[in-house]
Design a protein around this motif. Structure first.
Motif, PDB file in Angstrom:
ATOM      1  N   THR A   5      97.404  40.431  33.563  1.00 51.91           N
ATOM      2  CA  THR A   5      98.388  40.012  32.558  1.00 51.91           C
ATOM      3  C   THR A   5      97.829  39.079  31.479  1.00 51.91           C
ATOM      4  O   THR A   5      98.581  38.619  30.618  1.00 51.91           O
ATOM      5  N   HIS A   6      96.520  38.805  31.549  1.00 49.88           N
ATOM      6  CA  HIS A   6      95.943  37.916  30.522  1.00 49.88           C
ATOM      7  C   HIS A   6      94.434  38.138  30.454  1.00 49.88           C
ATOM      8  O   HIS A   6      93.693  37.645  31.297  1.00 49.88           O
ATOM      9  N   CYS A   7      94.003  38.889  29.462  1.00 45.25           N
ATOM     10  CA  CYS A   7      92.577  39.231  29.378  1.00 45.25           C
ATOM     11  C   CYS A   7      92.187  39.379  27.913  1.00 45.25           C
ATOM     12  O   CYS A   7      92.780  40.182  27.193  1.00 45.25           O
ATOM     13  N   HIS A   8      91.186  38.615  27.477  1.00 46.31           N
ATOM     14  CA  HIS A   8      90.823  38.599  26.053  1.00 46.31           C
ATOM     15  C   HIS A   8      89.782  39.655  25.698  1.00 46.31           C
ATOM     16  O   HIS A   8      88.680  39.327  25.268  1.00 46.31           O
ATOM     17  N   LEU A   9      90.176  40.920  25.849  1.00 51.12           N
ATOM     18  CA  LEU A   9      89.286  42.013  25.424  1.00 51.12           C
ATOM     19  C   LEU A   9      89.050  41.973  23.917  1.00 51.12           C
ATOM     20  O   LEU A   9      88.157  42.620  23.404  1.00 51.12           O
ATOM     21  N   GLY A  89     102.075  35.523  22.342  1.00 50.07           N
ATOM     22  CA  GLY A  89     101.175  34.618  23.069  1.00 50.07           C
ATOM     23  C   GLY A  89      99.726  34.816  22.682  1.00 50.07           C
ATOM     24  O   GLY A  89      99.385  35.820  22.051  1.00 50.07           O
ATOM     25  N   GLU A  90      98.844  33.857  22.988  1.00 53.70           N
ATOM     26  CA  GLU A  90      99.264  32.732  23.749  1.00 53.70           C
ATOM     27  C   GLU A  90      99.612  31.584  22.833  1.00 53.70           C
ATOM     28  O   GLU A  90      98.916  31.298  21.871  1.00 53.70           O
ATOM     29  N   ILE A  91     100.725  30.939  23.176  1.00 60.24           N
ATOM     30  CA  ILE A  91     101.266  29.875  22.340  1.00 60.24           C
ATOM     31  C   ILE A  91     101.561  28.662  23.234  1.00 60.24           C
ATOM     32  O   ILE A  91     101.644  28.798  24.452  1.00 60.24           O
ATOM     33  N   PHE A 159     103.951  30.752  32.304  1.00 55.69           N
ATOM     34  CA  PHE A 159     103.027  29.644  32.075  1.00 55.69           C
ATOM     35  C   PHE A 159     101.684  30.122  32.609  1.00 55.69           C
ATOM     36  O   PHE A 159     101.486  30.200  33.815  1.00 55.69           O
ATOM     37  N   HIS A 160     100.794  30.498  31.703  1.00 57.55           N
ATOM     38  CA  HIS A 160      99.558  31.125  32.146  1.00 57.55           C
ATOM     39  C   HIS A 160      98.530  30.077  32.578  1.00 57.55           C
ATOM     40  O   HIS A 160      98.575  28.936  32.142  1.00 57.55           O
ATOM     41  N   CYS A 161      97.615  30.488  33.453  1.00 57.31           N
ATOM     42  CA  CYS A 161      96.562  29.608  33.976  1.00 57.31           C
ATOM     43  C   CYS A 161      97.152  28.249  34.370  1.00 57.31           C
ATOM     44  O   CYS A 161      96.769  27.216  33.851  1.00 57.31           O
ATOM     45  N   THR A 209      93.157  37.488  34.672  1.00 59.24           N
ATOM     46  CA  THR A 209      91.719  37.153  34.720  1.00 59.24           C
ATOM     47  C   THR A 209      91.352  36.061  33.713  1.00 59.24           C
ATOM     48  O   THR A 209      90.442  35.293  33.956  1.00 59.24           O
ATOM     49  N   ASP A 210      92.031  36.032  32.544  1.00 63.07           N
ATOM     50  CA  ASP A 210      91.619  35.192  31.414  1.00 63.07           C
ATOM     51  C   ASP A 210      90.168  35.489  31.026  1.00 63.07           C
ATOM     52  O   ASP A 210      89.468  34.620  30.504  1.00 63.07           O
ATOM     53  N   ALA A 211      89.720  36.712  31.319  1.00 59.18           N
ATOM     54  CA  ALA A 211      88.364  37.115  30.937  1.00 59.18           C
ATOM     55  C   ALA A 211      88.225  36.997  29.414  1.00 59.18           C
ATOM     56  O   ALA A 211      89.201  37.224  28.712  1.00 59.18           O
TER      57      ALA A 211
END
Ligand SMILES: [Zn+2]
Ligand SMILES: [Zn+2]
Length: 262
Positions: A5-9, A89-91, A159-161, A209-211
């Protein structure tokens, strides 16, 4: 079935080998990936990648770290309209003092709040969930969201990470938000996260992942990518005393509920 749900490709780290990264993700069972923006250009890139690959979805937004005078809110509104945009997001707010950056001034902290509120408005306008980033600004963030919810209908999101104390977690849950955990929970110095995650109701938990960041053990020290997601899933399943398949089914359902309206 796994949903990252959160990956910076959309970040530079994946510029050269995105096809291979996505192939490895698929082979590792990652079926859907949400790519959040951090600025206008990375939000545009998120929408571009989502347009190219069926399994990729975009979130568009300006990270508090990039709050400035020119927020380009109209461009963001255009991007929010895209059919593969599933979130804003992300905000959020970030008062952390980053290395090589000056301490934030009061004026800059104020700009973060303004930008955050403007983006909550966009989420409301397009009926999209929000992906919240918060670092060292917890009280102000809660206050800002509460104020917004008082005047508007309940805004939903994650609320991520997640980081913080159990009391703060309780507050966030009471506002109706999901809680996102990442590969950094596998690090020995983050035992607090291990205790914290046990307090998250199963129907509010999301995994990410927040990759390219926060690479889980045993790959720590290399670039993170969705193919490593399973390491985090297995680690968390161990903490929660469940099977990995059960955990991924439950958290994928949660992700589908929040982002895909299922
Ligand atoms: Zn973040
Ligand atoms: Zn991020």
């Amino acid at each position: 079935m796994l949903i990252d749900t959160h990956c910076h490709l959309n970040f530079k780290a994946f510029k050269k080998d995105l096809d291979e990264v996505l192939k490895r993700a698929k082979d590792a069972g990652v079926e859907k990936i949400i790519v959040p923006g951090a600025k206008i250009d990375s939000s545009i890139r998120a929408v571009e990648i989502a347009g190219k690959y069926d399994c990729v979805f975009a979130a568009v937004g300006i990270h508090p770290h990039h709050a400035s005078d020119d927020f380009e809110i109209d461009t963001l509104r255009q991007l929010a309209r895209n059919k593969k945009t599933v979130a804003v997001g992300e905000i959020g707010l970030d008062h952390h003092h980053y290395k090589n950056y000056p301490q934030l001034t009061l004026n800059e902290k104020g700009k973060q709040v303004t930008l955050f509120l403007q983006q909550l408005e966009i989420a409301k306008e397009f009926n999209l969930p929000v992906i919240i980033h918060c670092r060292e600004a917890q009280n102000l963030l809660l206050e800002t969201i509460r104020g917004f919810q008082k005047k508007n209908s309940r805004i939903k999101g994650v609320f991520h990470c997640f980081e913080g104390e159990a009391d703060y977690l309780k507050e966030v849950l009471s506002l109706g938000f999901y809680i996102g955990f990442d590969g950094n929970i596998t690090y020995s110095e983050n035992k607090k996260l291990v205790n914290l995650i046990k307090n998250v109701p199963m129907d509010r938990l999301l995994l990410e992942t927040d990759a390219p960041y926060l690479t889980p053990l045993p790959f720590r020290g290399t670039r993170n990518e969705p193919a490593f997601f399973i390491e985090t899933v297995q680690f968390i399943a161990g903490i929660l005393k469940m099977k990995s398949e059960e955990l991924s089914a439950q958290t994928s359902d949660n992700a589908a509920c929040l982002f895909f309206g299922k």
